[in-house]
Design a protein around this motif. Structure first.
Motif: not given
Length: 290
Positions: A41-47, A67-81, A113-119
């Motif tokens: 769903n990660k790339n689907r939500i972005a698409k 909080e919920l938006a940060a949580y979602t962005v964190h999830n979306l950033s995990a494992g998706s270059v 957590g999102a920044l950790r993935n993004i970097t």
């Protein structure tokens, strides 16, 4: 969750992120938070165009929505270059950095957590530093909440793998000393006795990240020496240029004049200027020691 997406729920949920009623926004982003846990769903939500409104909600004046938006962005950033690139492209870096100073610890955890993935993306390592994100991340290394400390450690490790950031981390640490900066925290900058016992209670993963950063910055004293040498060289060059300009104006009446008296005036002017500079320097140094 998979069935909700297959039935076409993503477009209307993303649409509702922009709804004028805050409660509707909160429920929509909460649903996307849950759906974003599923890898496919990660790339689907972005698409479907989910990133821009989610990034907008990072700036919401409602704490729970942030909080919920940060949580979602964190999830979306995990494992998706792809998402790691696109979150920065769509302007997510600055609001995520801003959330590091939130009073809501859950929001801080998700943002770092999102920044950790993004970097993990090489170009984003430089962009985070350029946007002023290094100092807030360094400050979080001493946060009481271990999960936040772990994400901050991972972020610093990611940043330190870029050669251009090694010196910047040392420079910013000097500013972070009041908040127990990186070098103190890993025992390289003095005061590494860990009086608060934070390291003693850290998880093995966190300790591994700390050791990785220590290994990466093993030559930190050399880096600091180079930095101070560069500053000294720059200052001396500026001092020489200043003395030359002032004494030339004072002593030489014509451009290109070579009169012996004028040359003697220049030498005397330079000596007096440097003597005065040295006296001021010693006075300041003495006061700083008190």
């Amino acid at each position: 969750e998979a069935k909700v997406v297959s039935e076409g729920a993503l477009p209307p949920l993303i649409y509702l992120l922009r709804h004028e009623i805050k409660a509707v926004q909160e429920h929509a982003v909460g649903a996307l938070r849950n759906l974003s846990v599923i890898p496919e769903n990660k790339n689907r939500i972005a698409k479907e165009g989910g990133l821009p409104p989610l990034i907008l909600l990072l700036k919401s004046n409602v704490d729970k929505i942030q909080e919920l938006a940060a949580y979602t962005v964190h999830n979306l950033s995990a494992g998706s270059v792809l998402n790691q690139h696109n979150i920065v492209r769509d302007g997510g870096l600055v609001p995520l950095v801003s959330l590091l100073s939130s009073r809501n610890e859950a929001t801080v955890e998700q943002a770092v957590g999102a920044l950790r993935n993004i970097t993990l993306v090489d170009e984003n390592k430089l962009k985070l530093v350029a946007e002023g994100g290094l100092l807030p991340v360094l400050t979080l290394l001493r946060f009481d909440r271990e999960s936040i400390q772990e994400h901050a450690t991972g972020t610093v490790w990611n940043l330190s793998t870029h050669p251009e950031n090694e010196l910047k981390i040392v420079q910013e640490d000097a500013r972070a000393k009041g908040a127990m900066g990186l070098l103190s925290w890993i025992g390289l900058g003095g005061g590494g006795d860990n009086a608060d016992g934070a390291a003693a209670t850290s998880s093995s993963d966190l300790m591994d990240d700390k050791r990785a950063i220590v290994a990466k910055l093993t030559d930190v004293e050399k880096i600091k020496h180079v930095y101070h040498k560069q500053l000294a060289s720059k200052y001396l060059n500026e001092l020489a240029a200043t003395v030359t300009d002032k004494c030339f104006v004072k002593c030489y009446t014509e451009a290109g004049a070579t009169d012996v008296g004028e040359a003697g005036c220049n030498a005397l002017c330079t000596d007096r200027y440097l003597d005065t500079f040295e006296q001021v320097r010693r006075t300041i140094q003495t006061r700083n020691r008190r």
